[in-house]
Scaffold this motif. Sequence first.
Motif, short mmCIF file in Angstrom:
data_model
loop_
_atom_site.label_atom_id
_atom_site.label_comp_id
_atom_site.label_asym_id
_atom_site.label_seq_id
_atom_site.Cartn_x
_atom_site.Cartn_y
_atom_site.Cartn_z
N CYS A 1 0.78 -1.24 0.00
CA CYS A 1 0.00 0.00 0.00
C CYS A 1 0.82 1.29 0.00
O CYS A 1 0.27 2.36 -0.21
N THR A 2 2.07 1.21 0.25
CA THR A 2 2.86 2.43 0.42
C THR A 2 3.50 2.93 -0.88
O THR A 2 4.04 4.02 -0.91
N LYS A 3 3.41 2.15 -1.92
CA LYS A 3 4.11 2.48 -3.16
C LYS A 3 3.49 3.65 -3.93
O LYS A 3 4.14 4.23 -4.78
N SER A 4 2.27 4.00 -3.63
CA SER A 4 1.59 5.05 -4.40
C SER A 4 1.84 6.45 -3.85
O SER A 4 1.47 7.43 -4.48
N SER A 5 2.49 6.57 -2.71
CA SER A 5 2.74 7.89 -2.11
C SER A 5 3.97 8.56 -2.71
O SER A 5 5.00 7.92 -2.91
N THR A 6 3.82 9.85 -2.99
CA THR A 6 4.94 10.67 -3.43
C THR A 6 4.94 11.95 -2.61
O THR A 6 3.99 12.22 -1.89
N LYS A 7 5.99 12.76 -2.75
CA LYS A 7 6.02 14.03 -2.00
C LYS A 7 4.91 14.96 -2.45
O LYS A 7 4.42 15.77 -1.67
N LYS A 8 4.50 14.87 -3.71
CA LYS A 8 3.45 15.75 -4.23
C LYS A 8 2.05 15.22 -3.96
O LYS A 8 1.10 15.99 -3.90
N ASP A 9 1.91 13.92 -3.85
CA ASP A 9 0.60 13.31 -3.62
C ASP A 9 0.78 12.11 -2.69
O ASP A 9 1.32 11.08 -3.10
N PHE A 10 0.30 12.25 -1.46
CA PHE A 10 0.43 11.17 -0.50
C PHE A 10 -0.53 10.02 -0.79
O PHE A 10 -0.38 8.93 -0.25
N ALA A 11 -1.52 10.24 -1.64
CA ALA A 11 -2.50 9.22 -2.08
C ALA A 11 -3.16 8.53 -0.89
O ALA A 11 -3.31 7.31 -0.87
N GLU A 12 -3.58 9.32 0.09
CA GLU A 12 -4.12 8.75 1.32
C GLU A 12 -5.38 7.92 1.12
O GLU A 12 -5.58 6.90 1.79
N LYS A 13 -6.24 8.30 0.20
CA LYS A 13 -7.46 7.51 -0.06
C LYS A 13 -7.11 6.18 -0.70
O LYS A 13 -7.70 5.15 -0.40
N LYS A 14 -6.13 6.19 -1.61
CA LYS A 14 -5.68 4.97 -2.26
C LYS A 14 -5.04 4.04 -1.22
O LYS A 14 -5.27 2.83 -1.23
N VAL A 15 -4.26 4.61 -0.32
CA VAL A 15 -3.62 3.82 0.73
C VAL A 15 -4.69 3.22 1.64
O VAL A 15 -4.63 2.04 2.00
N GLU A 16 -5.68 4.03 2.03
CA GLU A 16 -6.74 3.52 2.90
C GLU A 16 -7.50 2.38 2.22
O GLU A 16 -7.78 1.35 2.86
N SER A 17 -7.81 2.52 0.95
CA SER A 17 -8.51 1.46 0.21
C SER A 17 -7.67 0.18 0.19
O SER A 17 -8.19 -0.92 0.38
N CYS A 18 -6.39 0.34 -0.03
CA CYS A 18 -5.49 -0.81 -0.05
C CYS A 18 -5.42 -1.48 1.32
O CYS A 18 -5.47 -2.70 1.43
N VAL A 19 -5.34 -0.67 2.38
CA VAL A 19 -5.30 -1.21 3.74
C VAL A 19 -6.58 -1.98 4.03
O VAL A 19 -6.55 -3.06 4.64
N ASN A 20 -7.72 -1.48 3.59
CA ASN A 20 -8.99 -2.17 3.78
C ASN A 20 -9.01 -3.51 3.04
O ASN A 20 -9.55 -4.49 3.53
N THR A 21 -8.41 -3.53 1.85
CA THR A 21 -8.31 -4.77 1.09
C THR A 21 -7.44 -5.77 1.86
O THR A 21 -7.77 -6.96 1.94
N CYS A 22 -6.34 -5.29 2.42
CA CYS A 22 -5.48 -6.16 3.22
C CYS A 22 -6.25 -6.72 4.42
O CYS A 22 -6.08 -7.89 4.76
N ASP A 23 -7.08 -5.91 5.04
CA ASP A 23 -7.87 -6.35 6.17
C ASP A 23 -8.79 -7.50 5.77
O ASP A 23 -8.90 -8.50 6.47
N GLN A 24 -9.43 -7.38 4.60
CA GLN A 24 -10.32 -8.44 4.11
C GLN A 24 -9.54 -9.70 3.79
O GLN A 24 -9.99 -10.81 4.09
#
Length: 111
Positions: free
Chosen positions: A83-106
Amino acid sequence: MRSVVLICFILSLVAGKSTAVIEVSKCYLNCMAVCAVPSSLLTVGLCALKCTADCIAIASSPMNLNRVDTRYFCKLGCATSCCTKSSTKKDFAEKKVESCVNTCDQICMKA
């Protein structure tokens, strides 16, 4: 490099846990904003790993330290590796990270 990541994980696991339910995306955005500032010594990748671990720990119910919570560690491992690969200094991609974390939870619920 590995020792820095390991230290971040250990510190995040030892840190106090909150019982409040929070959104991973808000926690992640706030953490990344503090960690990944230009003057920070940590790279965006290391900040993403640290913030993912911290926010999963905070969003999860407090762990019972007398037993190993395998679902928590499954989710932590999945999230930090995927889930951490989508973050950059310009875009932390927090919604994408949260979605990925939720997928990991499932995924970890099935295991």
